[in-house]
Motif scaffolding. Structure first.
Motif, mmCIF file in Angstrom:
data_model
loop_
_atom_site.group_PDB
_atom_site.id
_atom_site.type_symbol
_atom_site.label_atom_id
_atom_site.label_comp_id
_atom_site.label_asym_id
_atom_site.label_seq_id
_atom_site.Cartn_x
_atom_site.Cartn_y
_atom_site.Cartn_z
ATOM 1 N N TYR A 185 40.853 66.438 67.442
ATOM 2 C CA TYR A 185 39.779 65.871 68.263
ATOM 3 C C TYR A 185 39.923 66.397 69.682
ATOM 4 N N ILE A 186 38.813 66.806 70.267
ATOM 5 C CA ILE A 186 38.802 67.258 71.662
ATOM 6 C C ILE A 186 37.734 66.465 72.403
ATOM 7 N N GLY A 187 38.147 65.751 73.444
ATOM 8 C CA GLY A 187 37.223 64.901 74.196
ATOM 9 C C GLY A 187 36.717 65.555 75.462
ATOM 10 N N PRO A 189 34.792 64.250 78.577
ATOM 11 C CA PRO A 189 34.439 62.911 79.072
ATOM 12 C C PRO A 189 33.269 62.870 80.051
ATOM 13 N N ALA A 454 44.764 64.508 69.242
ATOM 14 C CA ALA A 454 43.629 64.292 70.137
ATOM 15 C C ALA A 454 43.924 64.865 71.520
ATOM 16 N N SER A 459 41.772 60.298 75.132
ATOM 17 C CA SER A 459 41.861 60.457 73.676
ATOM 18 C C SER A 459 43.162 59.847 73.154
ATOM 19 N N SER A 461 45.950 60.181 70.018
ATOM 20 C CA SER A 461 46.489 60.880 68.847
ATOM 21 C C SER A 461 47.074 59.867 67.878
ATOM 22 N N ARG A 472 50.793 55.904 67.333
ATOM 23 C CA ARG A 472 49.781 56.488 68.212
ATOM 24 C C ARG A 472 50.353 56.803 69.581
ATOM 25 N N GLU A 474 48.529 57.830 73.652
ATOM 26 C CA GLU A 474 47.277 57.972 74.391
ATOM 27 C C GLU A 474 47.412 58.969 75.527
ATOM 28 N N ASN A 475 46.314 59.676 75.790
ATOM 29 C CA ASN A 475 46.168 60.390 77.053
ATOM 30 C C ASN A 475 45.546 59.439 78.070
ATOM 31 N N LYS A 477 43.089 57.881 80.769
ATOM 32 C CA LYS A 477 41.629 57.941 80.750
ATOM 33 C C LYS A 477 41.039 58.654 81.967
#
Length: 499
Positions: A185-187, A189, A454, A459, A461, A472, A474-475, A477
């Motif tokens: 997944y690539i976000g 924003p 992610a 995103s 992962s 999980r 997180e990156n 936000k």
């Protein structure tokens, strides 16, 4: 119970007292489903008194052998009180205690309000997990349907829908590589504007134009990490979401897609999706770039084909632009185009949904994702409801059926389903698609069968272990923080996916 409309219940709070912890989320979600216009507070400290508002007072008492739930209020002008008890015993597992508590609470609230919820006591986001698990265990269809009805009080139609989708999901997921594969997944924003109902972390692209290049630099670093860490693994699906990925200019999209294609092994890729999303972000040049780099599935998302609603919710485009964008996508050669709709938008009635479906059918997309409006605290919609009342949101069995019938008339079948908190009408989101156009990544997100790496700000992962355990990371936000802390974000993923 006193006659109340959505505006009169607005801002009122139902207080549920409980002498044990661990069930607050489930209690809150179920009571909220019956009273969507009210705040719900689950506490051991306070005693509510809202019967004069036409609302119930609920008390839950746990002991070693049983759970007692009592409800008091006013019904049809007279005082109302009822209490029910379930035996639990010291050895009953907590999940079973939770199920029995929710059953008891559901029966009490259903008797008091005269309402039945389409999904019964199910308050989680993945109803298909239940039939999916049972199918994998070899349980027969009728047994699954009975279990859904008897354990969760789910309606016959919803139980059948969950089972149908679970079967289709299982067949699609059987083609993926769980242990020796992954998805990406690539976000992106950035958005043209923020919609009224949206709570995703997104940034006006006009304010970030000068730093988009820096953001892409950081994505390059994350892509390099993926290539190194997952060398020898099979990449099954790629999903570029947001935000609105097509807020990137054509040359920026080309830079990102060229990096992906030149760095990662796409030789066994089954699906490559980019959310084009907003019609006001789609151009022929951008579509040409997407097609050049092998993107096979895109979205052109109107949400509604009623112009007044588009204006209200902040979609700065016209119905005409949606049709134009869809036509450009067909001309560019895309044969798997999704369109998103939202049911329950402010002021929309059944005839508006009928008109939207008619317009969509004339365009002829390959898949249709039907969302029930979810009221997010972080969205502008929450304040709008405080000002205008929740009764302006109209999502019913009729509107859901209009959309479902339209999808089936276009030759589509339901293939994935999920639910969210505070959904209008307490319904669900359903993805419909023609054969060969099912969104595999969408199913993966819901069923959690494969690890997803992610990238990008905000995103998450997800590592799925062979025993079903999930972890999980997180990156951050905030875009600026993501750029500044990119090495930390990569290190988080390195630790998550270390052997």
């Amino acid at each position: 119970m006193k006659e109340m409309n959505g505006n009169q219940h607005r801002n009122h709070t139902i207080v549920v007292t409980a002498n044990d912890t661990g069930f607050e989320y489930d209690i809150h979600a179920l009571v909220k489903a019956f009273y969507p216009a009210c705040d719900v507070k689950v506490t051991a400290q306070e005693k509510g008194d809202s019967s004069d508002l036409g609302l119930p007072d609920l008390n839950i008492l746990f002991d070693k052998e049983a759970v007692l739930v009592s409800l008091s209020g006013e019904k049809e002008g007279t005082a109302f009180f009822t209490a029910k008890k379930i035996e639990t015993g010291e050895d009953l597992p907590r999940p079973e205690v939770k199920n029995r508590l929710k059953q008891l609470l559901y029966v009490l609230l259903s008797e008091y309000t005269g309402k039945q919820l389409p999904w019964g006591t199910l308050t989680g986001i993945r109803p298909t997990k239940i039939p999916m698990t049972m199918l994998e265990e070899g349980v027969l269809d009728e047994q699954i349907l009975s279990y859904m009805r008897e354990t969760y009080f789910a309606g016959e139609e919803k139980s059948a829908l969950a089972l149908e989708i679970a079967k289709r999901e299982k067949a699609l997921l059987d083609t993926l590589h769980y242990e020796d594969g992954y998805s990406l997944y690539i976000g992106i924003p950035f958005c043209p504007t923020t919609c009224l109902y949206c709570s995703f972390t997104s940034y006006p692209v006009c304010s970030w134009k000068k730093r988009v290049g820096e953001y892409l630099d950081m994505l390059d670093k994350e892509i390099d990490f993926v290539a190194q860490k997952f060398q020898g693994k099979i990449l099954d699906t790629i999903y570029i979401g947001g935000g609105t990925p097509t807020t990137l200019e054509a040359d920026e999209l080309e830079r990102l897609l060229e990096k992906i294609s030149s760095t990662l092994d796409l030789s066994r890729l089954q699906e490559f999706t980019v959310e084009a999303g907003r019609a006001d972000s789609i151009t022929a040049d951008k579509l040409k770039v997407l097609k050049k780099y092998g993107v096979g599935r895109i979205s052109v998302n109107p949400q509604t084909m009623k112009q007044e609603t588009l204006d209200l919710i902040g979609r700065k485009h016209t119905v005409g632009q949606v049709k134009e964008a869809f036509g450009m996508a067909r001309e560019a050669g895309f044969t798997n185009i999704n369109m998103d709709l939202i049911l329950g938008l402010p002021g929309e009635m059944a005839q508006d949904v009928e008109n939207t479906i008619k317009e969509i059918m004339e365009l002829g997309p390959d898949s249709l994702t039907v969302h029930s409006l979810a009221i997010k605290r972080a969205s502008k919609l929450s304040q709008w409801i405080l000002d205008n009342g929740i009764s302006t949101l109209n999502n019913t069995d009729e509107t859901m059926q209009i959309a479902a019938d339209g999808a089936r008339r276009m030759g589509m079948a339901p293939y994935y389903l999920y639910r969210q908190k505070n959904m209008s009408g307490n319904f669900e989101n359903v993805g419909y698609a023609k054969e060969g156009c099912f969104g595999i990544y969408n199913i993966l997100i819901m069923e959690e069968k494969q690890s997803i790496v992610a990238l990008g700000a905000g995103s998450i992962s997800k590592r799925v272990y062979p025993d079903g355990r999930i972890e999980r990371c997180e990156n951050v936000k905030d875009v600026a923080s993501f750029i500044e802390r990119i090495d930390e974000m990569i290190e988080r993923k390195r630790k998550l996916f270390e052997d």
